[in-house]
Scaffold this motif. Structure first.
Motif, PDB file in Angstrom:
ATOM      1  N   GLY A   1      38.519  -9.556  22.361  1.00 53.71           N
ATOM      2  CA  GLY A   1      38.241  -9.147  20.989  1.00 53.71           C
ATOM      3  C   GLY A   1      36.878  -8.521  20.817  1.00 53.71           C
ATOM      4  O   GLY A   1      36.329  -8.525  19.697  1.00 53.71           O
ATOM      5  N   LEU A   2      36.284  -7.986  21.885  1.00 52.72           N
ATOM      6  CA  LEU A   2      34.966  -7.363  21.807  1.00 52.72           C
ATOM      7  C   LEU A   2      35.074  -5.969  21.205  1.00 52.72           C
ATOM      8  O   LEU A   2      36.075  -5.263  21.377  1.00 52.72           O
ATOM      9  N   GLU A   3      34.038  -5.527  20.512  1.00 50.33           N
ATOM     10  CA  GLU A   3      34.036  -4.216  19.855  1.00 50.33           C
ATOM     11  C   GLU A   3      33.699  -3.118  20.871  1.00 50.33           C
ATOM     12  O   GLU A   3      32.713  -3.231  21.603  1.00 50.33           O
ATOM     13  N   ILE A   4      34.537  -2.070  20.882  1.00 57.75           N
ATOM     14  CA  ILE A   4      34.308  -0.932  21.771  1.00 57.75           C
ATOM     15  C   ILE A   4      33.987   0.268  20.888  1.00 57.75           C
ATOM     16  O   ILE A   4      34.792   0.653  20.033  1.00 57.75           O
ATOM     17  N   THR A   5      32.791   0.840  21.063  1.00 57.52           N
ATOM     18  CA  THR A   5      32.324   1.924  20.201  1.00 57.52           C
ATOM     19  C   THR A   5      31.919   3.146  21.033  1.00 57.52           C
ATOM     20  O   THR A   5      31.750   3.062  22.250  1.00 57.52           O
ATOM     21  N   ALA A   6      31.797   4.292  20.335  1.00 57.73           N
ATOM     22  CA  ALA A   6      31.398   5.544  20.980  1.00 57.73           C
ATOM     23  C   ALA A   6      30.277   6.185  20.188  1.00 57.73           C
ATOM     24  O   ALA A   6      30.227   6.074  18.951  1.00 57.73           O
ATOM     25  N   VAL A   7      29.339   6.869  20.900  1.00 51.49           N
ATOM     26  CA  VAL A   7      28.246   7.605  20.272  1.00 51.49           C
ATOM     27  C   VAL A   7      28.209   8.997  20.887  1.00 51.49           C
ATOM     28  O   VAL A   7      28.167   9.143  22.127  1.00 51.49           O
ATOM     29  N   LYS A   8      28.235  10.026  20.033  1.00 54.05           N
ATOM     30  CA  LYS A   8      28.199  11.405  20.531  1.00 54.05           C
ATOM     31  C   LYS A   8      26.817  11.697  21.108  1.00 54.05           C
ATOM     32  O   LYS A   8      25.802  11.386  20.507  1.00 54.05           O
ATOM     33  N   LYS A   9      26.789  12.327  22.287  1.00 51.16           N
ATOM     34  CA  LYS A   9      25.511  12.645  22.939  1.00 51.16           C
ATOM     35  C   LYS A   9      24.884  13.883  22.300  1.00 51.16           C
ATOM     36  O   LYS A   9      25.567  14.749  21.803  1.00 51.16           O
TER      37      LYS A   9
ATOM     38  N   LEU B   1      29.970   3.645  29.890  1.00 50.27           N
ATOM     39  CA  LEU B   1      30.166   4.900  30.618  1.00 50.27           C
ATOM     40  C   LEU B   1      29.879   6.080  29.706  1.00 50.27           C
ATOM     41  O   LEU B   1      29.789   5.931  28.481  1.00 50.27           O
ATOM     42  N   THR B   2      29.726   7.268  30.332  1.00 47.53           N
ATOM     43  CA  THR B   2      29.641   8.538  29.607  1.00 47.53           C
ATOM     44  C   THR B   2      30.794   9.413  30.069  1.00 47.53           C
ATOM     45  O   THR B   2      31.070   9.494  31.281  1.00 47.53           O
ATOM     46  N   ALA B   3      31.489  10.061  29.127  1.00 50.19           N
ATOM     47  CA  ALA B   3      32.648  10.891  29.490  1.00 50.19           C
ATOM     48  C   ALA B   3      32.782  12.051  28.514  1.00 50.19           C
ATOM     49  O   ALA B   3      32.235  12.014  27.401  1.00 50.19           O
TER      50      ALA B   3
ATOM     51  N   PHE C   1      30.490  11.802  25.136  1.00 49.55           N
ATOM     52  CA  PHE C   1      30.284  10.541  24.410  1.00 49.55           C
ATOM     53  C   PHE C   1      29.827   9.449  25.364  1.00 49.55           C
ATOM     54  O   PHE C   1      30.234   9.407  26.542  1.00 49.55           O
ATOM     55  N   ASP C   2      28.949   8.570  24.824  1.00 51.74           N
ATOM     56  CA  ASP C   2      28.626   7.315  25.504  1.00 51.74           C
ATOM     57  C   ASP C   2      29.527   6.230  24.925  1.00 51.74           C
ATOM     58  O   ASP C   2      29.685   6.128  23.699  1.00 51.74           O
TER      59      ASP C   2
ATOM     60  N   GLU D   1      38.078  -0.589  38.430  1.00 58.40           N
ATOM     61  CA  GLU D   1      37.186  -1.594  37.836  1.00 58.40           C
ATOM     62  C   GLU D   1      36.888  -1.275  36.373  1.00 58.40           C
ATOM     63  O   GLU D   1      36.847  -2.178  35.521  1.00 58.40           O
ATOM     64  N   LEU D   2      36.724   0.013  36.045  1.00 55.39           N
ATOM     65  CA  LEU D   2      36.374   0.406  34.679  1.00 55.39           C
ATOM     66  C   LEU D   2      37.484   0.047  33.692  1.00 55.39           C
ATOM     67  O   LEU D   2      37.238  -0.500  32.612  1.00 55.39           O
TER      68      LEU D   2
END
Length: 613
Positions: free
Chosen positions: A605-613, A576-578, A566-567, A593-594
């Motif tokens: 309150g920022l949106e954290i999202t994931a996208v499958k590679k 990041l990608t993991a 995922f990105d 740092e990450l």
């Protein structure tokens, strides 16, 4: 002695030139059989010192002929391939005797059997017995009372290891670099001594190496093609102490004296194993009046004359063991156990009733028992090894004893999981250190310190759980197609879950649940089956749930997304990608740092999202 026919042994030791120099023989005729020249040439081609030395002796005789002191000629047939193949059976010696008979000369030899055979055939013979002169090896000058080993190599300064086990320094002896010729002269000196000194043995001769035992010195010689350059390593024990100096507890001394008959002495190289085994051998022999023998290759233990040291008979330790079983010693020291055959021989002799002491290289106290556990049947281990002694820095640091019992292995719960278990306990305290048992098709050596490991209050999987997961996964993968997605998780000592796509559930369950029941019976715990949805790759971003623990951030993407790449984005910007774990989690350690960036994004309150590679 007007006509002398020398054999190969006489030429090699220089008997002809010595006789001419030390006697008043007037212009003798020397007839050298061609078989002698052939044998010397063959030895020289094999880079053996005796071949080169013999050819130099013939060159010296040519010089003496030029000086008018003798006449030399070469006669007889050259040996065939058959003669060379059976040289040890006497074929070449027979050719040399034929020359002596036909020329009606005197056979000159340094070989006792050759001389006796010639006499039996009526051939005049002169047996030239070379007297052995006790002379120390030149390498001995490098040793002092603290030197453990010397290391000589062409184009390298001589170096030495000095000190005692656990306190060793590697030092340069001088700045002079040895040439190939100088090292070769030392090698020739060592090999010559092995032929004449009754206390020096050529223990091993292979293409590229020699191993020689000369009294207390174990000498290893390596040369091309085995090594890239000529090298000599000489090892000598620096300590010769009694068992009393180890200050063993009364309990352990009583064990050694009365009960211990299958002992393993373990430790890393240079830890002091040989020194300790020498002390225990002397204790059995002198203090307890036991018959002690050794099995060594090479024979490098320094022991009193009362203890006989055996090497491989006809190249085989199995043959040596056969002889020892007839001799029936009280104790046999096997130095060292490395190959499967070594452990099998050790086990056979112990089960035959011989007290055995084995020396094993190991880096942990349990390693010695673990190495033998992988080579013999589990149930006989306590009969083969009842005591394991670990040596470190010249001291006894751990003593283990083994016992057989039937119980549920530590970390398992259900009573029907009971099985034969080898318990390895600390001899002094009785604390259980390891358990050895079979699980499925594996032999498990379980460290008790890891069975229910926890760290900083967080529960972690025990080693038993990890082994169970691997065993279940192995069985499941045999049933399903190779590319099928499958995960296993042990959720309690009594139950595990299998996660597979819905299409494969019938294959796992089987008709009337028969297949899964068979797996449960083999593994010993009940199994649940849960569905993993086979979803198409979704390029649409989705919001990530985040859990913040004391040690890490856990980005939870769901079990359906386990083992996927995922990105991760913050407000649409790439972070990041993991790859997720099988539970669909990405773990990030606190304090880097990450993790700080993600924590800051959460606080803002920022949106954290994931996208499958």
């Amino acid at each position: 002695m007007k006509c002398i026919i020398p054999d190969t042994s006489a030429v090699i030791i220089g008997a002809i030139s010595e006789i001419i120099e030390n006697s008043d023989i007037d212009y003798p005729e020397i007839i050298v059989p061609e078989a002698v020249v052939c044998e010397l040439e063959h030895q020289a081609n094999d880079n053996r010192s005796e071949g080169h030395r013999g050819l130099k002796e013939l060159q010296k005789l040519q010089d003496l002929q030029d000086e008018g002191k003798l006449a030399i000629s070469f006669k007889g047939k050259r040996p065939s391939n058959y003669d060379i193949r059976y040289a040890k059976s006497g074929e070449i010696d027979s050719i040399i005797r034929d020359v002596a008979r036909s020329e009606m000369g005197t056979l000159l030899t340094n070989d006792k059997v050759q001389a006796e055979t010639a006499k039996a055939q009526g051939i005049p013979v002169y047996y030239y017995e070379q007297k052995y002169i006790e002379k120390p090896l030149s390498i001995e000058k490098f040793f002092d009372e603290n030197t453990m080993s010397i290391h000589l190599k062409e184009n390298v300064c001589p170096m030495a290891k000095k000190g005692t086990p656990g306190h060793i320094d590697f030092v340069i002896l001088n700045e002079k670099r040895y040439t190939h010729r100088e090292i070769k002269e030392i090698v020739d000196e060592i090999l010559d001594k092995a032929k004449s000194d009754p206390k020096t043995y050529l223990e091993s001769e292979k293409e590229g190496s020699f191993v020689v035992q000369s009294r207390e010195y174990r000498i290893s010689i390596a040369y091309p093609p085995f090594s890239e350059a000529l090298e000599i390593t000489i090892v000598r024990p620096v300590a010769n102490i009694s068992l009393d100096e180890y200050r063993l507890s009364d309990k352990l001394l009583k064990r050694i004296r009365t009960n211990a008959e299958g002992i393993l002495i373990a430790g890393s190289p240079g830890a002091g194993k040989s020194t300790f085994v020498q002390a225990i051998a002397k204790y059995y022999s002198s203090k307890l009046n036991k018959i002690v023998k050794t099995m060594e290759s090479p024979r490098d233990l320094q022991l009193p004359d009362e203890i006989t040291q055996y090497s491989p008979l006809e190249g085989s330790m199995e043959n040596t063991a056969d002889v020892l079983l007839l001799v029936r010693p009280d104790y046999t020291i096997y130095d060292e156990l490395r190959k499967n055959t070594d452990f099998n021989i050790f086990a056979d002799m112990r089960l035959a009733g011989v007290g055995m002491i084995g020396v094993v290289h190991a880096t942990r106290p349990i390693d010695a028992i673990q190495r033998i556990a992988s080579r013999v049947e589990l149930g006989v281990i306590p009969s083969i090894v009842d005591t394991s002694i670990y040596i470190e820095d010249g001291k006894v640091t751990s003593v283990y004893e083994t016992k057989m019992t039937v119980k549920v292995p530590t970390g398992m719960k259900e009573a029907d999981l009971a099985r034969p278990v080898i318990e390895v306990r600390d001899f002094e305290t009785g604390e259980l250190k390891n358990e050895i048992y079979t699980y499925g098709e594996q032999t498990i050596v379980m460290d008790m310190d890891l069975v229910n490991g926890t760290e900083s209050g967080e529960k972690h999987k025990s080693s038993v759980d990890k082994i169970a997961e691997k065993e279940i996964l192995r069985k499941i993968k045999k049933i399903l197609p190779k590319k099928a997605k499958v995960d296993v998780e042990v959720i309690s000592p009594e139950r595990a879950n299998i996660y597979i796509p819905e299409d494969y559930i019938p294959k796992i369950i089987g008709k009337n649940g028969k297949r899964i029941a068979e797996i449960e019976s083999d593994i010993g715990i009940s199994l649940g089956v849960e569905i993993i949805e086979e979803q198409p790759k979704n390029k649409t971003p989705f919001e990530v749930d985040i859990t913040h623990t004391r040690k890490q951030l856990i980005l939870e993407l769901g079990r359906d997304n386990g083992r996927q790449n995922f990105d991760i984005y913050v407000e649409g910007e790439y972070l990041l990608t993991a790859t997720t774990s099988k539970k669909g989690e990405i773990k990030i350690k606190n304090g880097i740092e990450l993790s700080d960036l993600i924590i800051e994004a959460i606080e803002m309150g920022l949106e954290i999202t994931a996208v499958k590679k």
